[in-house]
Design an enzyme around this catalytic site. Structure first.
Site, PDB file in Angstrom:
ATOM      1  N   GLY A  52       0.869  -1.170   0.000  1.00  0.00           N
ATOM      2  CA  GLY A  52       0.000   0.000   0.000  1.00  0.00           C
ATOM      3  C   GLY A  52       0.901   1.214   0.000  1.00  0.00           C
ATOM      4  N   GLU A  53       0.652   2.127   0.907  1.00  0.00           N
ATOM      5  CA  GLU A  53       1.492   3.320   1.004  1.00  0.00           C
ATOM      6  C   GLU A  53       2.036   3.345   2.429  1.00  0.00           C
ATOM      7  OE1 GLU A  53       3.282   6.974   0.649  1.00  0.00           O
ATOM      8  OE2 GLU A  53       1.652   6.708   2.086  1.00  0.00           O
ATOM      9  N   CYS A  84       6.030  -5.472   0.486  1.00  0.00           N
ATOM     10  CA  CYS A  84       6.169  -4.150  -0.141  1.00  0.00           C
ATOM     11  C   CYS A  84       6.108  -3.025   0.906  1.00  0.00           C
ATOM     12  CB  CYS A  84       5.141  -3.995  -1.254  1.00  0.00           C
ATOM     13  SG  CYS A  84       5.680  -2.831  -2.502  1.00  0.00           S
ATOM     14  N   ARG A 144       6.097  -0.482  -7.582  1.00  0.00           N
ATOM     15  CA  ARG A 144       6.757   0.611  -6.844  1.00  0.00           C
ATOM     16  C   ARG A 144       7.489   0.053  -5.610  1.00  0.00           C
ATOM     17  NH1 ARG A 144       2.172   2.578  -8.663  1.00  0.00           N
ATOM     18  NH2 ARG A 144       0.949   2.283  -6.781  1.00  0.00           N
ATOM     19  N   HIS A 179       4.940  -8.641  -4.241  1.00  0.00           N
ATOM     20  CA  HIS A 179       3.560  -8.928  -3.817  1.00  0.00           C
ATOM     21  C   HIS A 179       3.238 -10.409  -4.039  1.00  0.00           C
ATOM     22  CE1 HIS A 179       1.807  -4.819  -3.285  1.00  0.00           C
ATOM     23  NE2 HIS A 179       2.904  -4.508  -3.928  1.00  0.00           N
ATOM     24  N   GLU A 181       0.909 -12.105  -2.934  1.00  0.00           N
ATOM     25  CA  GLU A 181      -0.550 -12.354  -2.970  1.00  0.00           C
ATOM     26  C   GLU A 181      -1.106 -12.215  -4.384  1.00  0.00           C
ATOM     27  OE1 GLU A 181       0.875  -9.613  -2.139  1.00  0.00           O
ATOM     28  OE2 GLU A 181      -0.351  -7.872  -2.675  1.00  0.00           O
TER      29      GLU A 181
HETATM   30  N1  GLN Z   1       6.357   2.479  -2.690  1.00  0.00           N
HETATM   31  C1  GLN Z   1       5.340   2.247  -1.705  1.00  0.00           C
HETATM   32  C2  GLN Z   1       5.697   2.898  -0.381  1.00  0.00           C
HETATM   33  O1  GLN Z   1       6.705   3.495  -0.294  1.00  0.00           O
HETATM   34  C3  GLN Z   1       5.107   0.764  -1.515  1.00  0.00           C
HETATM   35  C4  GLN Z   1       4.485   0.182  -2.753  1.00  0.00           C
HETATM   36  C5  GLN Z   1       3.649  -1.014  -2.533  1.00  0.00           C
HETATM   37  O2  GLN Z   1       3.362  -1.421  -1.394  1.00  0.00           O
HETATM   38  N2  GLN Z   1       3.162  -1.595  -3.606  1.00  0.00           N
HETATM   39  O3  GLN Z   1       4.980   2.826   0.556  1.00  0.00           O
END
Ligand code: GLN
Length: 196
Positions: A52-53, A84, A144, A179, A181
């Site tokens: 996520g973020e 991630c 990302r 990921h 999943e």
């Molecule tokens: N780049 C994202 C972050 O810095 C992580 C990306 C992701 O979880 N798909 O949080």
């Protein structure tokens, strides 16, 4: 057995369904559940922190009263897997972007991460990775993604992409830059369940 998925932001439903597939494949009676409140953590035997973020997830973990409890669980030996953004949050050290965004890390794994290591050129890609402990390569989806730039102490790299560590394990804790999943391949989620 219950496997929790932190559900404050990010890629939750895919983790729930692949955890249930992993339970079935292992022949273990278990269920994946969402975790939003501290009391949800009381009944889980292992935990996934999804992608996520990372800044948003970190803030919401604090706001929902989950942050300190997850740190305690990780230290007490409960299996936790971060993917991630979840990988970033498990790290002991971040990078200048983590600092600049004031992202509070759980600091459970002795590793340093580079948060957006692939930049714009490689926003997302797929690669077949050799993962320690798996016989066949794993189809890894990177979005990302971060990379693990340094490990120390009891933290061991488990997979590399182009010489960069993208998966690491330290006792009961697993971190993945990709990921698992999204792969329709439950082998990495099985690893987590087997650690319980
Ligand atoms: N780049 C994202 C972050 O810095 C992580 C990306 C992701 O979880 N798909 O949080």
């Amino acid at each position: 057995m219950k496997a929790g998925v932190v559900s404050v932001q990010g890629a939750v439903p895919e983790h729930l369904s692949i955890l249930n597939a992993a339970f079935e494949k292992l022949g273990v009676s278990g269920k994946a559940v969402t975790v939003r409140r501290e009391k949800d953590l009381e009944s889980v035997h292992c935990l996934v922190i999804p992608g996520g973020e990372s800044t948003t997830i970190s803030r919401l973990l604090v706001r929902f009263g989950l942050f300190d409890r997850i740190v305690r669980m990780g230290r007490e030996g409960v299996p936790i897997m971060g993917t991630c953004a979840g990988c970033i949050l498990l790290a002991e050290e971040g990078d200048p972007e983590v600092e600049r965004t004031d992202t509070r890390l759980l600091r459970l794994i002795k590793m340093q991460v580079n948060r957006n290591a692939f930049g714009r050129q490689r926003e997302s890609f797929e690669a077949r990775l050799r993962v320690k402990g798996l016989d066949e390569p794993f189809p890894a989806v990177f979005i990302r993604a971060p990379v693990i730039t340094r490990v120390w102490g009891g933290c061991e790299p488990m997979a590399f992409w182009d010489d960069m560590a993208v998966m690491a394990k330290q006792d009961n804790l697993i971190a993945l830059a990709f990921h698992p999943e999204l792969a329709r391949d439950p082998r990495i989620h099985e690893m987590l369940i087997k650690m319980v």
